[in-house]
Design an enzyme around this catalytic site. Structure first.
Site, PDB file in Angstrom:
ATOM      1  N   GLU A 112       6.050 -42.061 -29.644  1.00 32.12           N
ATOM      2  CA  GLU A 112       4.656 -41.605 -29.720  1.00 32.12           C
ATOM      3  C   GLU A 112       4.607 -40.267 -30.454  1.00 32.12           C
ATOM      4  O   GLU A 112       5.643 -39.675 -30.767  1.00 32.12           O
ATOM      5  CB  GLU A 112       4.066 -41.473 -28.304  1.00 32.12           C
ATOM      6  CG  GLU A 112       3.870 -42.823 -27.629  1.00 32.12           C
ATOM      7  CD  GLU A 112       3.287 -42.730 -26.232  1.00 32.12           C
ATOM      8  OE1 GLU A 112       2.269 -43.355 -25.988  1.00 32.12           O
ATOM      9  OE2 GLU A 112       3.863 -42.029 -25.382  1.00 32.12           O
ATOM     10  N   HIS A 238      -7.739 -37.865 -26.647  1.00 27.75           N
ATOM     11  CA  HIS A 238      -6.832 -38.847 -27.238  1.00 27.75           C
ATOM     12  C   HIS A 238      -7.451 -39.284 -28.562  1.00 27.75           C
ATOM     13  O   HIS A 238      -8.644 -39.601 -28.618  1.00 27.75           O
ATOM     14  CB  HIS A 238      -6.663 -40.041 -26.303  1.00 27.75           C
ATOM     15  CG  HIS A 238      -5.492 -40.902 -26.652  1.00 27.75           C
ATOM     16  ND1 HIS A 238      -5.454 -41.662 -27.806  1.00 27.75           N
ATOM     17  CD2 HIS A 238      -4.308 -41.121 -26.024  1.00 27.75           C
ATOM     18  CE1 HIS A 238      -4.288 -42.301 -27.856  1.00 27.75           C
ATOM     19  NE2 HIS A 238      -3.568 -41.975 -26.785  1.00 27.75           N
ATOM     20  N   ARG A 289      -1.177 -34.842 -30.626  1.00 30.82           N
ATOM     21  CA  ARG A 289      -2.562 -35.278 -30.427  1.00 30.82           C
ATOM     22  C   ARG A 289      -3.630 -34.282 -30.850  1.00 30.82           C
ATOM     23  O   ARG A 289      -4.687 -34.665 -31.326  1.00 30.82           O
ATOM     24  CB  ARG A 289      -2.782 -35.582 -28.952  1.00 30.82           C
ATOM     25  CG  ARG A 289      -2.353 -36.942 -28.649  1.00 30.82           C
ATOM     26  CD  ARG A 289      -2.625 -37.301 -27.233  1.00 30.82           C
ATOM     27  NE  ARG A 289      -1.731 -38.405 -26.959  1.00 30.82           N
ATOM     28  CZ  ARG A 289      -1.400 -38.833 -25.775  1.00 30.82           C
ATOM     29  NH1 ARG A 289      -1.917 -38.263 -24.713  1.00 30.82           N
ATOM     30  NH2 ARG A 289      -0.589 -39.841 -25.639  1.00 30.82           N
ATOM     31  N   HIS A 350      -9.250 -37.261 -22.508  1.00 25.82           N
ATOM     32  CA  HIS A 350      -8.165 -38.087 -21.987  1.00 25.82           C
ATOM     33  C   HIS A 350      -7.392 -37.405 -20.858  1.00 25.82           C
ATOM     34  O   HIS A 350      -7.022 -38.047 -19.888  1.00 25.82           O
ATOM     35  CB  HIS A 350      -7.220 -38.382 -23.155  1.00 25.82           C
ATOM     36  CG  HIS A 350      -6.068 -39.263 -22.815  1.00 25.82           C
ATOM     37  ND1 HIS A 350      -6.230 -40.557 -22.401  1.00 25.82           N
ATOM     38  CD2 HIS A 350      -4.724 -39.043 -22.857  1.00 25.82           C
ATOM     39  CE1 HIS A 350      -5.045 -41.115 -22.189  1.00 25.82           C
ATOM     40  NE2 HIS A 350      -4.114 -40.212 -22.439  1.00 25.82           N
ATOM     41  N   ARG A 385      -0.463 -31.313 -24.120  1.00 28.45           N
ATOM     42  CA  ARG A 385       0.573 -32.157 -23.504  1.00 28.45           C
ATOM     43  C   ARG A 385       1.221 -33.093 -24.523  1.00 28.45           C
ATOM     44  O   ARG A 385       0.540 -33.739 -25.324  1.00 28.45           O
ATOM     45  CB  ARG A 385      -0.050 -33.009 -22.402  1.00 28.45           C
ATOM     46  CG  ARG A 385       0.892 -34.023 -21.797  1.00 28.45           C
ATOM     47  CD  ARG A 385       0.253 -34.748 -20.644  1.00 28.45           C
ATOM     48  NE  ARG A 385      -0.805 -35.632 -21.038  1.00 28.45           N
ATOM     49  CZ  ARG A 385      -0.663 -36.934 -21.265  1.00 28.45           C
ATOM     50  NH1 ARG A 385       0.529 -37.505 -21.140  1.00 28.45           N
ATOM     51  NH2 ARG A 385      -1.675 -37.672 -21.619  1.00 28.45           N
TER      52      ARG A 385
HETATM   53  P1  FAD Z   1      -4.337 -40.478 -10.712  1.00 34.38           P
HETATM   54  O1  FAD Z   1      -3.413 -41.545 -11.128  1.00 34.38           O
HETATM   55  O2  FAD Z   1      -5.560 -40.295 -11.487  1.00 34.38           O
HETATM   56  O3  FAD Z   1      -4.689 -40.661  -9.186  1.00 34.38           O
HETATM   57  C1  FAD Z   1      -5.691 -39.881  -8.586  1.00 34.38           C
HETATM   58  C2  FAD Z   1      -6.033 -40.486  -7.238  1.00 34.38           C
HETATM   59  O4  FAD Z   1      -6.836 -39.585  -6.499  1.00 34.38           O
HETATM   60  C3  FAD Z   1      -6.838 -41.776  -7.319  1.00 34.38           C
HETATM   61  O5  FAD Z   1      -6.327 -42.652  -6.352  1.00 34.38           O
HETATM   62  C4  FAD Z   1      -8.245 -41.342  -6.950  1.00 34.38           C
HETATM   63  O6  FAD Z   1      -9.047 -42.349  -6.401  1.00 34.38           O
HETATM   64  C5  FAD Z   1      -7.941 -40.281  -5.933  1.00 34.38           C
HETATM   65  N1  FAD Z   1      -9.009 -39.302  -5.714  1.00 34.38           N
HETATM   66  C6  FAD Z   1      -9.672 -38.554  -6.596  1.00 34.38           C
HETATM   67  N2  FAD Z   1     -10.553 -37.757  -5.979  1.00 34.38           N
HETATM   68  C7  FAD Z   1     -10.424 -37.997  -4.659  1.00 34.38           C
HETATM   69  C8  FAD Z   1     -11.050 -37.491  -3.491  1.00 34.38           C
HETATM   70  N3  FAD Z   1     -12.013 -36.568  -3.540  1.00 34.38           N
HETATM   71  N4  FAD Z   1     -10.674 -37.978  -2.287  1.00 34.38           N
HETATM   72  C9  FAD Z   1      -9.727 -38.951  -2.186  1.00 34.38           C
HETATM   73  N5  FAD Z   1      -9.100 -39.463  -3.253  1.00 34.38           N
HETATM   74  C10 FAD Z   1      -9.446 -38.985  -4.470  1.00 34.38           C
HETATM   75  N6  FAD Z   1       0.387 -40.536 -19.142  1.00 34.38           N
HETATM   76  C11 FAD Z   1       1.649 -40.817 -19.500  1.00 34.38           C
HETATM   77  O7  FAD Z   1       2.575 -40.063 -19.185  1.00 34.38           O
HETATM   78  N7  FAD Z   1       1.931 -41.974 -20.193  1.00 34.38           N
HETATM   79  C12 FAD Z   1       0.959 -42.846 -20.562  1.00 34.38           C
HETATM   80  O8  FAD Z   1       1.240 -43.878 -21.155  1.00 34.38           O
HETATM   81  C13 FAD Z   1      -0.386 -42.555 -20.221  1.00 34.38           C
HETATM   82  N8  FAD Z   1      -1.384 -43.372 -20.599  1.00 34.38           N
HETATM   83  C14 FAD Z   1      -2.647 -43.120 -20.153  1.00 34.38           C
HETATM   84  C15 FAD Z   1      -3.667 -44.018 -20.455  1.00 34.38           C
HETATM   85  C16 FAD Z   1      -4.944 -43.820 -19.952  1.00 34.38           C
HETATM   86  C17 FAD Z   1      -6.044 -44.795 -20.279  1.00 34.38           C
HETATM   87  C18 FAD Z   1      -5.215 -42.687 -19.137  1.00 34.38           C
HETATM   88  C19 FAD Z   1      -6.580 -42.461 -18.574  1.00 34.38           C
HETATM   89  C20 FAD Z   1      -4.205 -41.766 -18.871  1.00 34.38           C
HETATM   90  C21 FAD Z   1      -2.925 -41.982 -19.371  1.00 34.38           C
HETATM   91  N9  FAD Z   1      -1.889 -41.095 -19.089  1.00 34.38           N
HETATM   92  C22 FAD Z   1      -0.626 -41.383 -19.478  1.00 34.38           C
HETATM   93  C23 FAD Z   1      -2.106 -39.953 -18.188  1.00 34.38           C
HETATM   94  C24 FAD Z   1      -1.602 -40.342 -16.794  1.00 34.38           C
HETATM   95  O9  FAD Z   1      -1.908 -41.692 -16.541  1.00 34.38           O
HETATM   96  C25 FAD Z   1      -2.209 -39.504 -15.703  1.00 34.38           C
HETATM   97  O10 FAD Z   1      -2.152 -38.151 -16.029  1.00 34.38           O
HETATM   98  C26 FAD Z   1      -1.453 -39.718 -14.398  1.00 34.38           C
HETATM   99  O11 FAD Z   1      -1.442 -41.082 -14.100  1.00 34.38           O
HETATM  100  C27 FAD Z   1      -2.090 -38.930 -13.281  1.00 34.38           C
HETATM  101  O12 FAD Z   1      -1.511 -39.323 -12.078  1.00 34.38           O
HETATM  102  P2  FAD Z   1      -2.030 -38.659 -10.734  1.00 34.38           P
HETATM  103  O13 FAD Z   1      -1.315 -39.312  -9.643  1.00 34.38           O
HETATM  104  O14 FAD Z   1      -1.992 -37.198 -10.858  1.00 34.38           O
HETATM  105  O15 FAD Z   1      -3.600 -39.036 -10.701  1.00 34.38           O
HETATM  106  C1  SIN Z   2      -1.025 -43.703 -24.852  1.00 35.57           C
HETATM  107  O1  SIN Z   2      -0.507 -44.780 -24.546  1.00 35.57           O
HETATM  108  O2  SIN Z   2      -1.387 -43.436 -25.997  1.00 35.57           O
HETATM  109  C2  SIN Z   2      -1.229 -42.677 -23.791  1.00 35.57           C
HETATM  110  C3  SIN Z   2       0.002 -41.927 -23.561  1.00 35.57           C
HETATM  111  C4  SIN Z   2      -0.271 -40.640 -22.837  1.00 35.57           C
HETATM  112  O3  SIN Z   2      -1.404 -40.294 -22.538  1.00 35.57           O
HETATM  113  O4  SIN Z   2       0.709 -39.919 -22.591  1.00 35.57           O
END
Ligand code: FAD
Ligand code: SIN
Length: 538
Positions: A112, A238, A289, A350, A385
């Site tokens: 990437e 993104h 990015r 993103h 990032r």
């Molecule tokens: P999340 O996975 O967002 O989990 C947050 C949780 O908190 C959820 O369960 C939500 O319901 C809960 N929550 C929120 N507010 C409350 C509340 N008030 N009370 C109770 N629960 C609550 N990163 C990479 O490294 N590689 C990738 O390929 C990649 N692709 C991506 C593609 C997309 C479309 C997106 C949107 C992001 C991508 N990212 C990627 C970024 C990455 O997915 C996220 O940064 C990461 O998954 C965040 O994980 P987390 O556990 O911190 O939060």
């Molecule tokens: C992507 O697949 O382009 C998302 C990867 C990321 O957010 O790190």
């Protein structure tokens, strides 16, 4: 209603689940989550997880790519920590049952933007879904972990909830007030340790790849309780989300076209079919990015276009369907065969690089409170990032925190603080004015998208700040007299997150990484500091 647990985990994405699995070895863990357990940013991750496993790669190279991408603001120790612990934690994920894509038995590696090597392990283009599936399976079969779905944390419980005048400077977190949406009531959850894992902030923008849960709740709660909040100005757009007309409705989530496609050879073109990235960076479509998103924004403005194209037609249909089955299917569902046609794309909000400031173990400035994943500001991402470093950061910090929490939880007495009051809903009413919520939400998104997007200026930021402050005050008045529900909680958090992003952006008098200001177009070599904001009123 009062509940007690050793550890309260707020959120069920990769950070919350992977932490809970580890902490369950020594403590009772309660996970609360806003919607169904799988609904999270994690669930939509496509590209994968960056980690050093190829013999052509090295920790030094991954560290250098991360630091370069972060534009001088990464905390080197934090970067080293995620890079060096990556391979071991990926092995653990595999042991937990995550099935990554393999080629003749070996983990398949993608590439990437900003990566000098192929180092992205993935599960086709549905990496996040596969990780959530496996982690949730383990959680479900673990007797020490309970999960409450449709439970939204409202606010953290600290001394400021019950000692008005003499609240000590060093505060503790005793748990959280939690809204049970199905039963429409508020619970007092008391815990020895509380872990914020609530994910990102993308929903404060109109066009975002983030699902509806991403309203920055944890960061807003942290700010209200006096945590230090850092680097909120660095919102990552993104470069390539699917463009198909107007998607700007209330909680719309733009469909992501993974950067892994550019890693596999896709190139960006203007609407008249010309490549343009060579004008902006020698890495062309595979530049980091911030550079690619700004270049697209510039080309769209210059040519008066609503989108640019991503061209993956150099790959065979077979290869596209094999490597990107989800993207292929989604595009086909709107009548676009991407093996023959260019994909219309636009940048979309993103990822929030900022959040609650944490140390190398996920500890916040509040005692007994930790933060993990996208809600945290660990210093790993600096001003921008590096792709696929987010899932890795969440995994590594969850592992570190779980080790520290083992000692902490044992040192805290079983006597829960009896002075903590239950939620006081007196003086609040059910209102019919719900239309105000969706109008306010749209106003916030419009303001953030129009004035606090990829290219910023003092004039725009001040204009945004004036408007956001007005909406914030209106919402606060409404909140105080209205019975709580999820939409209102989210709205209150969204306006606060917007305020924090704008305030941080105004503090940064330079352009760096994801923050570009026309008033200060250059990077100030001497201003290599994080922007830190804290709530002085608690
Ligand atoms: P999340 O996975 O967002 O989990 C947050 C949780 O908190 C959820 O369960 C939500 O319901 C809960 N929550 C929120 N507010 C409350 C509340 N008030 N009370 C109770 N629960 C609550 N990163 C990479 O490294 N590689 C990738 O390929 C990649 N692709 C991506 C593609 C997309 C479309 C997106 C949107 C992001 C991508 N990212 C990627 C970024 C990455 O997915 C996220 O940064 C990461 O998954 C965040 O994980 P987390 O556990 O911190 O939060
Ligand atoms: C992507 O697949 O382009 C998302 C990867 C990321 O957010 O790190």
């Amino acid at each position: 209603m009062r509940l007690k647990t050793d550890i309260l985990v707020i959120g069920s994405g990769i950070a919350g689940l992977s932490f809970a699995i580890k902490a369950s070895r020594y403590a009772r863990v309660l996970i609360i989550t806003k919607k169904e357990s799988a609904e999270s940013n994690t669930n939509y991750a496509q590209g994968g997880i960056a980690t050093v496993i190829s013999p052509d790669d090295s920790y030094e190279m991954h560290i250098k790519d991360t630091l370069d991408c972060g534009a001088g603001l990464c905390h080197k120790e934090a970067v080293e920590q995620i890079v060096k612990n990556g391979p071991e934690l990926i092995r653990e994920l595999i042991e937990l049952g995550v099935k990554f894509s393999r080629d003749e038995g070996k983990l398949e590696l993608g590439r990437e933007g900003g990566h000098s090597q192929k180092r992205i392990i993935h599960a086709k283009d549905l990496t996040g879904k596969e990780i959530e599936r496996a982690l949730l399976y383990n959680v479900k079969h673990n007797n020490n972990i309970k999960v409450f779905e449709h439970h939204s944390a409202i606010d953290l419980i600290t001394e400021h909830n019950f000692i008005r005048k003499t609240a000590p400077r060093k505060r503790n977190c005793y748990g959280a007030y939690v809204y049970d949406e199905k039963k429409n009531r508020i619970k007092t959850v008391l815990s020895k340790l509380t872990i914020i894992c609530t994910g990102g902030i993308g929903q404060v923008y109109l066009h975002t790849t983030n699902p509806a849960i991403a309203t920055g709740d944890g960061i807003a709660m942290g700010y209200r309780s006096g945590c230090r909040i850092g680097d909120m100005e660095f919102v990552q757009f993104h470069p390539t989300s699917l463009y198909h007309g107007n998607t700007e409705s209330d909680n719309a989530q733009a469909f992501l076209i993974s950067e892994a496609m550019r890693g596999a050879g896709a190139v960006l073109r203007t609407r008249n079919g010309k490549e343009f990235m060579h004008k902006y960076d020698k890495r062309k479509s595979l530049a980091p990015r911030d550079i690619v998103a700004r270049a697209i924004d510039n080309e769209m403005k210059k040519n008066g276009d609503d989108f640019v194209y991503l061209d993956i037609t150099s790959l065979s249909k077979e290869k596209i369907r094999h490597e990107f089955p989800n993207i292929y299917r989604k595009c086909l569902s709107i009548g676009l065969d991407i093996s023959k046609n260019y994909i219309p794309v636009v940048p979309a909000a993103h990822y929030g690089c900022g959040g609650i400031v944490s140390d190398l173990n996920g500890k916040t400035s509040l005692s007994r409170l930790f933060v993990l994943g996208e809600s945290s500001m660990t210093g790993v991402h600096g001003a921008n990032r590096l792709a696929s470093n987010s899932l890795l950061e969440a995994l590594v910090f969850a592992d570190k925190a779980s080790k520290v929490c083992e000692k902490d939880v044992k040192s805290i007495s079983d006597k829960y603080n009896s002075s903590v009051p239950d939620w006081d809903a007196s003086g609040t009413i059910n209102t019919e004015e719900w239309i105000l919520i969706s109008q306010n939400k749209n106003e916030i998104k419009q303001i953030m998208s129009n004035y606090v997007g990829i290219v910023r200026s003092n004039l725009r930021l001040h204009r945004a700040l004036r408007r956001i402050k007005l909406i914030r005050d209106e919402i606060e008045v409404f909140y105080k007299k209205t019975c709580v529900n999820r939409e209102l909680l989210e709205l209150r958090n969204m306006v606060l997150i917007s305020y924090l992003i704008i305030r941080s952006a105004l503090l940064r008098k330079e352009s760096r990484g994801l923050h570009y200001s026309t008033d200060y177009p250059k990077t100030n070599k001497r201003f290599q500091r994080d922007t830190i904001i804290s709530n002085k009123t608690v």
